[in-house]
Structure formats: structure tokens, C-alpha cells
Scaffold this motif. Structure first.
Motif, short mmCIF file in Angstrom:
data_model
loop_
_atom_site.label_atom_id
_atom_site.label_comp_id
_atom_site.label_asym_id
_atom_site.label_seq_id
_atom_site.Cartn_x
_atom_site.Cartn_y
_atom_site.Cartn_z
N GLU A 28 0.81 -1.21 0.00
CA GLU A 28 0.00 0.00 0.00
C GLU A 28 0.85 1.27 0.00
N LEU A 29 1.92 1.31 0.81
CA LEU A 29 2.75 2.50 0.88
C LEU A 29 3.40 2.79 -0.48
N ARG A 30 3.91 1.76 -1.11
CA ARG A 30 4.49 1.95 -2.45
C ARG A 30 3.43 2.41 -3.44
N GLY A 31 2.23 1.88 -3.29
CA GLY A 31 1.13 2.28 -4.17
C GLY A 31 0.79 3.74 -4.01
N PHE A 32 0.72 4.21 -2.77
CA PHE A 32 0.41 5.62 -2.54
C PHE A 32 1.53 6.53 -3.05
N VAL A 33 2.77 6.12 -2.88
CA VAL A 33 3.89 6.91 -3.41
C VAL A 33 3.81 6.95 -4.93
N LEU A 34 3.49 5.83 -5.55
CA LEU A 34 3.35 5.80 -7.01
C LEU A 34 2.18 6.67 -7.48
N ILE A 35 1.08 6.67 -6.74
CA ILE A 35 -0.06 7.50 -7.12
C ILE A 35 0.31 8.97 -7.06
N ILE A 36 0.97 9.39 -5.99
CA ILE A 36 1.37 10.79 -5.87
C ILE A 36 2.35 11.16 -6.98
N THR A 37 3.31 10.30 -7.25
CA THR A 37 4.29 10.56 -8.31
C THR A 37 3.60 10.64 -9.67
N ALA A 38 2.70 9.72 -9.91
CA ALA A 38 1.98 9.72 -11.19
C ALA A 38 1.14 10.97 -11.35
N LEU A 39 0.50 11.41 -10.28
CA LEU A 39 -0.30 12.63 -10.36
C LEU A 39 0.58 13.84 -10.65
N LEU A 40 1.74 13.88 -10.02
CA LEU A 40 2.65 15.00 -10.26
C LEU A 40 3.18 15.01 -11.69
N ILE A 41 3.26 13.83 -12.31
CA ILE A 41 3.74 13.75 -13.69
C ILE A 41 2.61 13.96 -14.69
N PHE A 42 1.50 13.27 -14.50
CA PHE A 42 0.48 13.23 -15.54
C PHE A 42 -0.51 14.38 -15.51
N ILE A 43 -0.74 15.01 -14.39
CA ILE A 43 -1.67 16.14 -14.37
C ILE A 43 -1.14 17.29 -15.23
N PRO A 44 0.14 17.67 -15.14
CA PRO A 44 0.61 18.71 -16.06
C PRO A 44 0.55 18.28 -17.53
N ILE A 45 0.82 17.01 -17.80
CA ILE A 45 0.73 16.52 -19.18
C ILE A 45 -0.69 16.63 -19.70
N ILE A 46 -1.65 16.26 -18.89
CA ILE A 46 -3.05 16.33 -19.30
C ILE A 46 -3.49 17.77 -19.47
N ILE A 47 -3.02 18.66 -18.61
CA ILE A 47 -3.36 20.08 -18.75
C ILE A 47 -2.78 20.63 -20.04
N VAL A 48 -1.53 20.31 -20.34
CA VAL A 48 -0.90 20.79 -21.57
C VAL A 48 -1.64 20.24 -22.79
N LEU A 49 -1.98 18.95 -22.77
CA LEU A 49 -2.72 18.37 -23.90
C LEU A 49 -4.09 19.04 -24.07
N SER A 50 -4.74 19.36 -22.98
CA SER A 50 -6.03 20.02 -23.06
C SER A 50 -5.89 21.42 -23.65
N LEU A 51 -4.88 22.15 -23.23
CA LEU A 51 -4.66 23.50 -23.75
C LEU A 51 -4.27 23.46 -25.23
N VAL A 52 -3.42 22.52 -25.60
CA VAL A 52 -3.05 22.38 -27.01
C VAL A 52 -4.29 22.02 -27.82
N ASN A 53 -5.15 21.18 -27.27
CA ASN A 53 -6.38 20.81 -27.96
C ASN A 53 -7.29 22.02 -28.18
N ILE A 54 -7.39 22.88 -27.18
CA ILE A 54 -8.21 24.10 -27.31
C ILE A 54 -7.68 24.97 -28.43
N PHE A 55 -6.37 25.20 -28.45
CA PHE A 55 -5.80 26.07 -29.47
C PHE A 55 -5.80 25.42 -30.85
N ALA A 56 -5.63 24.12 -30.90
CA ALA A 56 -5.68 23.43 -32.19
C ALA A 56 -7.07 23.55 -32.81
N CYS A 57 -8.10 23.43 -31.98
CA CYS A 57 -9.47 23.60 -32.50
C CYS A 57 -9.66 25.02 -33.03
#
Length: 172
Positions: A28-57
Motif C-alpha cells: 500500500e505504501l508503495r502504491g500511494f507513493v506511485l499514485i502521488i508521483t503519477a499525479l505529479l507527472i500526468f496532471i501537467p501533461i493532461i493540462i498541456v494536452l487540453s490546452l493544445v487541444n483548445i488552441f488546435a481547435c
């Protein structure tokens, strides 16, 4: 758009299966560390993809660019004006956040309205009580739909006006 949704589903699937295995095996501890790490990595990626999608449209609709050119131009635009884009994103996020809690309050108000007439007016028949509650739920549902529609129009308008301003500034 479709590209952003596909990317989000891909990233989620890529992340969810290993995390499920980590939790299934009792780490469980490793899982929670992985979740926090993944959120720190993927939330900015998803935000950038969303913004690029808005401008591309915007590039596709306003300047009639092809899909590949629109995404390349949108990414370049985001790279140049990223501070202003993040500022608008944060402002719109705050508005969405505020209106989400306003909507949640309205939904909670439905629950209060369901019990209040039962306490105050015990002599009402079940049919009248159900009709009053149904009318209140319908009115609040339309209010929520109206707020959502207004917010979506405002958001699209804000991004479009912002896009036109920064594209004009880029070519001056």
C-alpha cells in the motif's frame, strides 16, 4: 476533443494496471507513493494536452489549418505564451470550482427540501408531497443546466477571444 480523450484513456490505462497489481500484492505504501508521483507527472501533461487541444481547435476553425499543422501551431503558441495561458486557465478553473460548489449546494438543497415539507406539513397526501418534490427537483435541475450552459459558453468565448488576441500579438 478525441485526441485528448484518447491520450487521457491511454495514460490512465498505462498507470492503472501496475498500480492495481501493487495494491493487490499488499504494497500500500508503495502504491500511494506511485499514485502521488503519477499525479505529479500526468496532471501537467493532461493540462498541456487540453490546452493544445483548445488552441488546435481554434486554428482549425478560424484559420482552416490541417490537423497536424493545427496541433504544431497550437503547441508553438502554448510554448510562447504559456504564462498568459496558465493565468487564464487558473482563472477559469477558479470559476469552475466556485460554480461546482454552488451546484453541489443546490443539489444538497434538494435533500433539505425533501425533508422540510414532510416535517412542516404532515397533513399533505403522498401524491401532493411527491408532486412538490418533483417540481422542486425539476426546477433545480433546469437551474443547474442553465448554469452549466452559461459557463460553457463563457469558457469557449474566453478561450476564443484570448486565442485571437495572442495570435494577433504573435504576428505583430
Amino acid at each position: 476533443g478525441l485526441f485528448t480523450n484518447a491520450a487521457i484513456i491511454f495514460f490512465f490505462s498505462w498507470l492503472a494496471l501496475p498500480l492495481w497489481m501493487v495494491f493487490k500484492n499488499g504494497f500500500e505504501l508503495r502504491g500511494f507513493v506511485l499514485i502521488i508521483t503519477a499525479l505529479l507527472i500526468f496532471i501537467p501533461i493532461i493540462i498541456v494536452l487540453s490546452l493544445v487541444n483548445i488552441f488546435a481547435c481554434c486554428y482549425i476553425v478560424i484559420y482552416k489549418l490541417k490537423l497536424r499543422q493545427a496541433f504544431a501551431s497550437a503547441f508553438d503558441l502554448l510554448a510562447v505564451f504559456w504564462q498568459q495561458v496558465i493565468a487564464l486557465f487558473v482563472m477559469l478553473f477558479v470559476i469552475y470550482f466556485f460554480l461546482f460548489f454552488l451546484s453541489a449546494t443546490m443539489v444538497g438543497f434538494i435533500g433539505v427540501l425533501a425533508y422540510l415539507p414532510a416535517i412542516l406539513v404532515k397533513s399533505l397526501s403522498l401524491q401532493w408531497f411527491a408532486a412538490i418534490i418533483l417540481a422542486l427537483i425539476i426546477i433545480l435541475s433546469f437551474a443547474l443546466l442553465l448554469v452549466n450552459a452559461i459557463l460553457n459558453v463563457f469558457t469557449n468565448f474566453a478561450w476564443t477571444i484570448f486565442f485571437l488576441d495572442i495570435v494577433k500579438a504573435k504576428y505583430i
